[in-house]
Design a protein around this motif. Sequence first.
Motif, PDB file in Angstrom:
ATOM      1  N   LEU A  69       0.835  -1.198   0.000  1.00 26.58           N
ATOM      2  CA  LEU A  69       0.000   0.000   0.000  1.00 26.58           C
ATOM      3  C   LEU A  69       0.873   1.252   0.000  1.00 26.58           C
ATOM      4  O   LEU A  69       0.608   2.221  -0.722  1.00 26.58           O
ATOM      5  CB  LEU A  69      -0.935  -0.021   1.219  1.00 26.58           C
ATOM      6  N   ILE A  70       1.944   1.223   0.779  1.00 29.82           N
ATOM      7  CA  ILE A  70       2.882   2.345   0.813  1.00 29.82           C
ATOM      8  C   ILE A  70       3.529   2.548  -0.553  1.00 29.82           C
ATOM      9  O   ILE A  70       3.687   3.687  -1.022  1.00 29.82           O
ATOM     10  CB  ILE A  70       3.937   2.117   1.918  1.00 29.82           C
ATOM     11  N   ASP A  71       3.881   1.448  -1.215  1.00 30.13           N
ATOM     12  CA  ASP A  71       4.476   1.550  -2.550  1.00 30.13           C
ATOM     13  C   ASP A  71       3.516   2.219  -3.539  1.00 30.13           C
ATOM     14  O   ASP A  71       3.936   3.019  -4.384  1.00 30.13           O
ATOM     15  CB  ASP A  71       4.862   0.166  -3.069  1.00 30.13           C
ATOM     16  N   ARG A  72       2.254   1.894  -3.431  1.00 28.17           N
ATOM     17  CA  ARG A  72       1.252   2.508  -4.329  1.00 28.17           C
ATOM     18  C   ARG A  72       1.126   4.002  -4.026  1.00 28.17           C
ATOM     19  O   ARG A  72       1.065   4.836  -4.939  1.00 28.17           O
ATOM     20  CB  ARG A  72      -0.091   1.791  -4.180  1.00 28.17           C
ATOM     21  N   LEU A  73       1.068   4.350  -2.753  1.00 25.11           N
ATOM     22  CA  LEU A  73       1.017   5.764  -2.374  1.00 25.11           C
ATOM     23  C   LEU A  73       2.238   6.520  -2.894  1.00 25.11           C
ATOM     24  O   LEU A  73       2.132   7.644  -3.376  1.00 25.11           O
ATOM     25  CB  LEU A  73       0.949   5.900  -0.846  1.00 25.11           C
TER      26      LEU A  73
END
Length: 244
Positions: A69-73
């Motif tokens: 999720l952090i990578d997508r953000l």
Amino acid sequence: MVTQLKITSKKVLKPTLAKLEALYLAGNLRDFWQSFESEILCHKVKFPLLEFVAVELYRFVPPDEQLPLIDRLLSLDYEGGYVVIGKLLQQRLPLNRAESVEKAAACIVQGDKWYVCDIISERVFGYGLLHDFAETVVLLRPFLTHPNFWLQRSLGIATHYATKKGLPPAEVNQLFNLLLPLATAKQTDVKKGVGWAFKTIARTHPTLVQPRLEAILADTAVTLWCKKKLKMGLALAEQQSKKG
């Protein structure tokens, strides 16, 4: 095109967060990200509210799904998204401090902007120094000579934050000693980060700086910027003592 709004209360965010939770738990990630972007990230949201968003995400997104999720953000590259990233990684510090620091560092390098460095450094590195100084300072020390200048800057930002938030004098002194080699850095962003920390240390703990000031001022390798910030901090400390 989404009309940018100014979001200033949790009350406005809560219906969106409830929808995001339902979409995520149903596995509808396409609509989850579409709603997250159009209803939160596209708008002007106060940083404490973005931190509230991160706390809610941490609650319903399983730990092993938080890093993706952090990578997508990170790929979306919104300023507010970096606040969410920083707070999420802060929440993860007790799970795996080294992993959280490493991931924060990678996000700072990829983000490649001063505000990305400062937002994440305060929330992960600065917070870590406050709550587990011994382990965190060991993890941060390699940044002193890291080839990426944002990570060098991050030491100053983390020190400023932790000192401002009440880190004990003995630990502040350790950080002052750690930062001193960077006082010779000519790179503008590093110099500003270190100077910010020096000013805060001198203002809040002048007795740590005063015995060493003459030697630092006499050192021709130390930048004029850092010398100026130390003197400014000491002047502010003196003003405060007169008022008190």
